[in-house]
Design an enzyme around this catalytic site. Structure first.
Site, PDB file in Angstrom:
ATOM      1  N   GLY A 269       0.815  -1.207   0.000  1.00  0.00           N
ATOM      2  CA  GLY A 269       0.000   0.000   0.000  1.00  0.00           C
ATOM      3  C   GLY A 269       0.847   1.255   0.000  1.00  0.00           C
ATOM      4  N   ALA A 270       1.926   1.225   0.798  1.00  0.00           N
ATOM      5  CA  ALA A 270       2.813   2.391   0.837  1.00  0.00           C
ATOM      6  C   ALA A 270       3.480   2.626  -0.502  1.00  0.00           C
ATOM      7  CB  ALA A 270       3.867   2.195   1.930  1.00  0.00           C
TER       8      ALA A 270
ATOM      9  N   ASP B 273      13.303 -18.674 -41.369  1.00  0.00           N
ATOM     10  CA  ASP B 273      14.272 -18.396 -42.431  1.00  0.00           C
ATOM     11  C   ASP B 273      15.391 -19.432 -42.440  1.00  0.00           C
ATOM     12  OD1 ASP B 273      15.161 -16.933 -44.623  1.00  0.00           O
ATOM     13  OD2 ASP B 273      16.397 -15.588 -43.418  1.00  0.00           O
TER      14      ASP B 273
END
Length: 638
Positions: free
Chosen positions: A290-291, A471
């Protein structure tokens, strides 16, 4: 009251998710070495589970040297498919260094998600030696870096059907950091080989990582025993150094101290302690996240009022051409650091010195030059444009038959990619544009075909995501000093991970005429069967010594050119008029006809009728074995 119940429900959900994430941060520890005879394909045996935040990452292993086979930088790098110079640098030794018995050697690897999507692994290509079995490879040669179950799962052949000289795929145990480990500052995971007498505490003290971190990473309890020939994941904040590992202690472990039996219920009490600890840890983690979210949001909001800073190196160069060189390199490194952590970043002056200022005498072909770094040769390719795709692909794959990218450089708007050097150059110079000056024997051609097929099989079945090269031709196959093939040029390569993993569609048709499959030319359909078709054309050119364009002049359908060779009455006569004249009839006709059948299957118009690369590898293994037996019989008769 309803409001409070909602709050409680939300907090309960968050705690449950947080606790689950802690569990997902753990990897299962192998508690014993299991024989292949035991049918146990558990997650523990097949590999570390895919629970990291990225599908591929830079990882590290420890390998224990084994004189006389694997006790030097060169032999260990060959065995584990790593660059010798990187191996020497990581271990702070010279490239000609040899090691004593059981010396711990640090090994850098590209760890990737397996094709099944369930596990992490670093795949290598291993050549079967006398008396080898899957159990011997896993426990004797690799000392537990793989398991017999994991090797069995990656190969269609059983341990009892292994022939000397056969090449198989071996998945090494590795992992990428989880979200929890990344949040804690751990960027790398080291797969550590446990030896006799070692404990988690002893390993923790040696490497300098907290015991609790090692226990958590491996899902271990403090009192649990670890066993030799097993691996531990060690979370690291920085790449490991040689000073962090010491010689293994070969003395037997001390006997465990006697202790009273555990009272009933005590184990469950400890389990509840861990649950509570996990919940508390989840709360702490939630607060930290949250921080971080708040800080990031605040920072982004603030930046909306700041002047726009152009980070793209090309635009920055146009707006300020007088920037200092160190700033330019800083911009460059920031732009590729997320996908090129294992690559060396060269300064342009180093490339100038290596190529004599890009002298014509160092020119190879196109924009490719030969360079020399500390006595070692390298190929340097100059590119003007976005190289992030090619770097990203080459940084995810690791196989002997795929060209290795070792370094990058950016200067004045151009990129320079530094590859391993293939001294014998492109295959086309040996089978088409050679004017019979360069000759390849029958067995050399078969080995080259097997090498290419093995490399493509790795791309199709073991890389994650699977890739289509798009290729494959003689120009994109390079030969090293032993005439072993390396697939080159991944400019057109793309993921084959389409709907159901079967195919993807494109309107952008790019490739070489004659080598492109009909479904790609007509409908833009891309699948691994596209490479199978091109590989069939490559084998056809290797067999005839002619470009496919000249064969199309004979018939519009190449199968019509090849079918007469399968005629039972005069097939061998037709073959002698068809096969490369430089072989001078020095080839086994019956095996050559079998090769023609394989080519016809590869170039079928319907892609579903073509074999996959694993089936082709198995066919070529049988052809190779028979061809080498034929060559030995010819040598004896002469």
């Amino acid at each position: 009251m309803d409001f409070y119940f909602k709050i409680i429900n939300v907090l309960s959900t968050v705690l449950l998710l947080s606790f689950s994430s802690l569990i997902e941060a753990q990897q299962p520890y192998i508690r014993k070495s299991t024989d292949c005879a035991v049918s146990d394909n558990s997650t523990t045996n097949l590999g570390y589970i895919y629970n990291g935040i990225t599908p591929t990452c830079q990882a590290y292993l420890t390998f224990r040297s084994q004189p006389p086979l694997y006790n030097s930088i060169s032999t260990i790098s060959d065995l584990l498919s790593v660059d010798a110079s990187q191996l020497a640098q990581l271990n702070s030794v010279s490239e000609d260094e040899t090691f004593v018995q059981d010396k711990i050697v640090l090994v850098p690897v590209n760890c990737s998600r397996s094709t099944s999507g369930q596990y992490y692994q670093a795949s290598i290509s291993y050549v079967i030696r006398p008396n080898d079995g899957f159990f011997d490879i896993a426990t004797k040669t690799l000392k537990g870096l793989s398991t017999c179950q994991a090797i069995q799962a990656q190969n269609s052949v059983s341990s009892n059907d292994l022939d000397v000289g056969m090449r198989i795929g071996v998945p090494l145990r590795c992992g990428c950091p989880t979200q929890n480990q990344s949040d804690a500052g751990f960027k790398y995971l080291l797969t550590y080989l446990v030896t006799v007498g070692e404990t988690v505490d002893r390993i923790s003290n040696t490497i300098g990582v907290e015991t609790s971190r090692i226990l958590e990473a491996n899902g271990l309890l403090p009192e649990e025993t670890i066993y030799f020939y097993t691996t531990l994941l060690i979370p690291l904040q920085n790449p490991p150094t040689s000073s962090q590992v010491t010689e293994p202690n070969t003395s037997p472990p001390p006997p465990p101290p006697s202790s009273p039996p555990t009272p009933p219920g005590e184990g469950s009490s400890k389990a509840w302690i861990y649950v509570v600890a996990g919940v508390v840890g989840g709360l702490v983690l939630l607060l930290i996240v949250g921080a971080i979210v708040f800080c990031v949001f605040f920072r982004v909001s603030k930046k909306q009022f700041d002047p726009v800073i152009v980070s793209d190196s090309y635009e920055a160069r146009e707006k300020s051409t007088d920037k200092k060189q160190d700033v330019e390199y800083s911009d460059f490194f920031d732009s590729v650091s997320s996908i090129a952590e294992s690559l060396k970043v060269y300064k342009f002056e180093e490339l100038q010195s290596a190529t004599q200022n890009f002298s014509p005498s160092c020119w190879i072909k196109g924009s490719v030059y030969r360079g020399t770094f500390n006595g070692d040769l390298a190929a340097i390719k100059k590119i003007n444009g976005d190289v992030s795709k090619e770097i990203s692909i080459l940084n995810k794959i690791n196989h002997f038959n795929l060209i290795r990218l070792s370094g990058v450089c950016f200067n004045n708007g151009d990129w320079y990619l530094v590859y391993e050097y293939a001294v014998n150059g492109p295959l086309t110079e040996w089978i088409i544009n050679n004017n019979n000056q360069k000759l390849l024997t029958w067995t050399q051609r078969i080995q080259i075909a097997l090498d290419v097929a093995t490399g493509l099989n790795y791309l199709h079945s073991y890389a994650f995501p699977p890739y289509v090269h798009k290729d494959i031709k003689s120009d994109t196959i390079l030969l090293d000093g032993d005439y072993r093939a390396k697939i080159f040029n991944f400019d057109l390569a793309r993921s084959a991970d389409g709907e159901g993993g079967q195919f993807v569609l494109t309107r952008h048709i790019v490739g070489t005429k004659g080598h492109m499959a009909p479904e790609y030319l007509e409908n833009g359909m891309i699948s691994t069967k596209l490479d199978v078709y091109s590989f069939g054309i490559l084998m056809l050119e290797m067999l005839t010594g002619k470009e496919v364009a000249s064969l199309y002049e004979l018939e519009t359908d190449l199968s019509d050119v090849l079918e007469p060779i399968l005629n039972e009455e005069n097939g061998k006569e037709n073959l002698s008029n068809f096969i490369d004249t430089s072989l001078q009839r020095n080839y086994p006709a019956d095996i050559a006809i079998f090769m023609v059948r394989l080519i016809i299957n590869c170039i079928k118009t319907d892609p579903s009728g073509r074999p996959n690369m694993n089936e082709i590898v198995q066919s070529l293994l049988r052809i190779s074995k028979t061809s080498f037996a034929w060559e030995r019989s010819i040598s004896i008769s002469e």
